[in-house]
Design a protein around this motif. Structure first.
Motif, PDB file in Angstrom:
ATOM      1  N   ALA A   1     -70.942  -8.035 -25.591  1.00  0.00           N
ATOM      2  CA  ALA A   1     -70.632  -6.638 -25.305  1.00  0.00           C
ATOM      3  C   ALA A   1     -70.960  -6.329 -23.853  1.00  0.00           C
ATOM      4  CB  ALA A   1     -71.425  -5.706 -26.226  1.00  0.00           C
ATOM      5  N   ALA A   2     -70.382  -5.257 -23.362  1.00  0.00           N
ATOM      6  CA  ALA A   2     -70.722  -4.742 -22.041  1.00  0.00           C
ATOM      7  C   ALA A   2     -71.016  -3.263 -22.177  1.00  0.00           C
ATOM      8  CB  ALA A   2     -69.567  -4.970 -21.065  1.00  0.00           C
ATOM      9  N   GLY A   3     -72.014  -2.772 -21.432  1.00  0.00           N
ATOM     10  CA  GLY A   3     -72.354  -1.368 -21.543  1.00  0.00           C
ATOM     11  C   GLY A   3     -73.442  -0.971 -20.572  1.00  0.00           C
ATOM     12  N   VAL A   4     -74.042   0.177 -20.850  1.00  0.00           N
ATOM     13  CA  VAL A   4     -75.047   0.768 -19.966  1.00  0.00           C
ATOM     14  C   VAL A   4     -76.396   0.782 -20.673  1.00  0.00           C
ATOM     15  CG1 VAL A   4     -75.707   2.813 -18.661  1.00  0.00           C
ATOM     16  CG2 VAL A   4     -73.290   2.205 -18.878  1.00  0.00           C
ATOM     17  N   VAL A   5     -77.426   0.347 -19.984  1.00  0.00           N
ATOM     18  CA  VAL A   5     -78.774   0.343 -20.545  1.00  0.00           C
ATOM     19  C   VAL A   5     -79.282   1.787 -20.661  1.00  0.00           C
ATOM     20  CG1 VAL A   5     -81.164  -0.392 -20.189  1.00  0.00           C
ATOM     21  CG2 VAL A   5     -79.270  -1.936 -19.613  1.00  0.00           C
ATOM     22  N   THR A   6     -79.707   2.176 -21.874  1.00  0.00           N
ATOM     23  CA  THR A   6     -80.184   3.539 -22.112  1.00  0.00           C
ATOM     24  C   THR A   6     -81.691   3.607 -22.353  1.00  0.00           C
ATOM     25  OG1 THR A   6     -79.660   3.328 -24.474  1.00  0.00           O
ATOM     26  CG2 THR A   6     -77.969   4.298 -23.037  1.00  0.00           C
ATOM     27  N   ALA A   7     -82.326   2.473 -22.621  1.00  0.00           N
ATOM     28  CA  ALA A   7     -83.782   2.446 -22.806  1.00  0.00           C
ATOM     29  C   ALA A   7     -84.258   1.013 -22.652  1.00  0.00           C
ATOM     30  CB  ALA A   7     -84.177   2.986 -24.178  1.00  0.00           C
ATOM     31  N   VAL A   8     -85.497   0.862 -22.197  1.00  0.00           N
ATOM     32  CA  VAL A   8     -86.064  -0.482 -22.023  1.00  0.00           C
ATOM     33  C   VAL A   8     -87.470  -0.515 -22.599  1.00  0.00           C
ATOM     34  CG1 VAL A   8     -84.706  -0.945 -19.943  1.00  0.00           C
ATOM     35  CG2 VAL A   8     -86.991   0.011 -19.716  1.00  0.00           C
ATOM     36  N   GLY A   9     -87.822  -1.656 -23.182  1.00  0.00           N
ATOM     37  CA  GLY A   9     -89.180  -1.866 -23.638  1.00  0.00           C
ATOM     38  C   GLY A   9     -90.020  -2.455 -22.519  1.00  0.00           C
ATOM     39  N   ALA A  10     -91.285  -2.677 -22.807  1.00  0.00           N
ATOM     40  CA  ALA A  10     -92.172  -3.276 -21.817  1.00  0.00           C
ATOM     41  C   ALA A  10     -91.715  -4.690 -21.481  1.00  0.00           C
ATOM     42  CB  ALA A  10     -93.604  -3.304 -22.358  1.00  0.00           C
ATOM     43  N   ASP A  11     -91.874  -5.071 -20.221  1.00  0.00           N
ATOM     44  CA  ASP A  11     -91.546  -6.433 -19.777  1.00  0.00           C
ATOM     45  C   ASP A  11     -90.103  -6.803 -20.070  1.00  0.00           C
ATOM     46  OD1 ASP A  11     -94.238  -6.862 -18.934  1.00  0.00           O
ATOM     47  OD2 ASP A  11     -94.796  -7.287 -21.006  1.00  0.00           O
ATOM     48  N   ALA A  12     -89.201  -5.862 -19.824  1.00  0.00           N
ATOM     49  CA  ALA A  12     -87.768  -6.122 -20.038  1.00  0.00           C
ATOM     50  C   ALA A  12     -87.202  -6.825 -18.813  1.00  0.00           C
ATOM     51  CB  ALA A  12     -87.021  -4.823 -20.309  1.00  0.00           C
ATOM     52  N   VAL A  13     -87.230  -8.139 -18.846  1.00  0.00           N
ATOM     53  CA  VAL A  13     -86.769  -8.956 -17.721  1.00  0.00           C
ATOM     54  C   VAL A  13     -85.666  -9.890 -18.193  1.00  0.00           C
ATOM     55  CG1 VAL A  13     -87.426 -10.632 -15.959  1.00  0.00           C
ATOM     56  CG2 VAL A  13     -89.057  -8.860 -16.655  1.00  0.00           C
ATOM     57  N   GLY A  14     -84.538  -9.833 -17.516  1.00  0.00           N
ATOM     58  CA  GLY A  14     -83.414 -10.689 -17.857  1.00  0.00           C
ATOM     59  C   GLY A  14     -83.290 -11.853 -16.900  1.00  0.00           C
ATOM     60  N   PRO A  15     -82.254 -12.677 -17.057  1.00  0.00           N
ATOM     61  CA  PRO A  15     -82.060 -13.837 -16.184  1.00  0.00           C
ATOM     62  C   PRO A  15     -81.929 -13.483 -14.704  1.00  0.00           C
ATOM     63  CG  PRO A  15     -80.678 -14.009 -18.132  1.00  0.00           C
ATOM     64  CD  PRO A  15     -81.272 -12.643 -18.160  1.00  0.00           C
ATOM     65  N   ALA A  16     -81.475 -12.245 -14.416  1.00  0.00           N
ATOM     66  CA  ALA A  16     -81.315 -11.837 -13.027  1.00  0.00           C
ATOM     67  C   ALA A  16     -82.461 -10.963 -12.535  1.00  0.00           C
ATOM     68  CB  ALA A  16     -79.995 -11.096 -12.846  1.00  0.00           C
ATOM     69  N   GLY A  17     -83.489 -10.759 -13.390  1.00  0.00           N
ATOM     70  CA  GLY A  17     -84.625  -9.945 -12.979  1.00  0.00           C
ATOM     71  C   GLY A  17     -84.860  -8.771 -13.906  1.00  0.00           C
ATOM     72  N   PRO A  18     -85.727  -7.834 -13.532  1.00  0.00           N
ATOM     73  CA  PRO A  18     -86.043  -6.682 -14.382  1.00  0.00           C
ATOM     74  C   PRO A  18     -84.801  -5.860 -14.720  1.00  0.00           C
ATOM     75  CG  PRO A  18     -87.635  -6.876 -12.590  1.00  0.00           C
ATOM     76  CD  PRO A  18     -86.546  -7.848 -12.289  1.00  0.00           C
ATOM     77  N   VAL A  19     -84.762  -5.364 -15.948  1.00  0.00           N
ATOM     78  CA  VAL A  19     -83.656  -4.540 -16.414  1.00  0.00           C
ATOM     79  C   VAL A  19     -84.137  -3.095 -16.471  1.00  0.00           C
ATOM     80  CG1 VAL A  19     -81.951  -4.173 -18.228  1.00  0.00           C
ATOM     81  CG2 VAL A  19     -82.815  -6.486 -17.776  1.00  0.00           C
ATOM     82  N   GLU A  20     -83.310  -2.165 -15.957  1.00  0.00           N
ATOM     83  CA  GLU A  20     -83.713  -0.769 -15.886  1.00  0.00           C
ATOM     84  C   GLU A  20     -82.668   0.133 -16.533  1.00  0.00           C
ATOM     85  OE1 GLU A  20     -84.348   0.056 -11.783  1.00  0.00           O
ATOM     86  OE2 GLU A  20     -86.103  -1.251 -11.610  1.00  0.00           O
TER      87      GLU A  20
END
Length: 310
Positions: free
Chosen positions: A62-81
């Motif tokens: 899927a593709a979309g927009v991040v609406t909330a993040v938990g603690a230490d939300a880090v993806g392959p390209a870095g922190p997700v916001e």
């Protein structure tokens, strides 16, 4: 969601509560979700009919927009916001308006891709990368790609051309102009295929990737490629096993290519961002039309990807 095993008629739209993301998770508002053959195989009984697994949530990309993040939300390209435009793969239950996935499944969406293109990039893309890696395709070599105008095939053709390979792609006559435009030499499948390939590649074929799973694809590949370790199939498992070629994917005894496919995600987004990878969309459907999307893809005559729009 599939409430039973069977055909597309078992699919229905169900309202569920989407939880808040936990540590290492993100919540994504889905803008587009890719449809793949694996999706309907899940409820068809191809992987068993254990009633304890029902109901089945469908979709992996899927593709979309991040609406909330938990603690230490880090993806392959870095922190997700919050607010990031992303592609999620693997994303269990991607046929949804909203979903929670591990941050490790999320990569940035290339700005130049539409939501539809982004939603249909990954499943076919990582499979194409895996196939080319499995056969060890290098610059200056010649590769035969069966099913070159399908979702996986179109990506494999472009990536193989980018590697500097000569690409022979099988497809119906109606799709030959598209393959030429992507840099491949199109060849019509059917009786006499091996001879047509020989005529198009008098210097021989170094490797072959079967992306359709037909007996013809496996048999012709074995006939033309001397080294069977340089032949791979993503669907012709029974014939492929007997022929001694590489089996790729989720079938018993097949190589899942977990690390290769995970690493391929950032490679694919980079290629797409640079304009070197085109994602062709065959059709779009509303989320509640998933059954119709599956009937369409089950025909096997789709050029490009089908995408669901919540």
């Amino acid at each position: 969601m599939a409430s039973a095993y069977g055909g597309p008629e078992v699919l229905s739209l169900v309202e569920v509560t989407v939880p808040e993301p936990g540590p290492g998770q993100v919540r994504v508002a889905v803008r587009a979700a890719g449809v793949n053959p694996f999706d309907y195989k899940v409820y068809s009984g191809a992987f068993g009919t254990d009633p304890g697994r029902l109901p089945l949530r469908l979709g992996t990309e899927a593709a979309g927009v991040v609406t909330a993040v938990g603690a230490d939300a880090v993806g392959p390209a870095g922190p997700v916001e919050v607010g990031d435009e992303v592609i999620a793969y693997r994303a269990a239950g991607a046929y949804a308006a909203e979903l929670v996935v591990p941050a490790s499944s999320v990569v940035p969406k290339p700005a130049r891709l539409s939501w539809e293109q982004a939603g249909g990039l990954m499943a076919a893309g990582v499979t194409a990368v895996h196939a080319l890696e499995a056969v060890g395709l290098g610059k200056g070599e010649t590769v035969l790609i069966h099913g070159a105008a399908g979702g996986v095939g179109l990506t494999a053709v472009q990536l193989a051309v980018a590697r500097g390979a000569t690409v022979l792609g099988t497809a119906s006559q109606a799709k030959h102009d598209l393959l030429r435009d992507l840099g491949a030499i199109p060849i019509t499948y059917g009786p006499g295929l091996a001879d047509r390939v020989r005529a198009a590649a008098p210097g021989g074929v170094d490797a072959a990737a079967d992306l359709v799973g037909t007996d013809e694809a496996v048999d012709v590949s074995v006939e033309l490629v001397a080294d069977r370790s340089r032949i791979a199939t993503i669907a012709g498992f029974e014939r492929g096993a007997r022929a001694g070629i590489k089996l790729l994917g989720g079938a018993p005894g097949a190589d899942p290519g977990t690390e290769v496919r995970a690493a391929a995600r950032l490679q694919l987004t980079a290629e797409a961002e640079a304009g070197r990878l085109r994602i062709l969309i065959a059709d779009t459907h509303a989320l509640h039309e998933a059954a119709e999307a599956h009937r369409q893809i089950m025909t096997g005559h789709i050029t490009g990807k089908i995408v669901l729009i919540p």
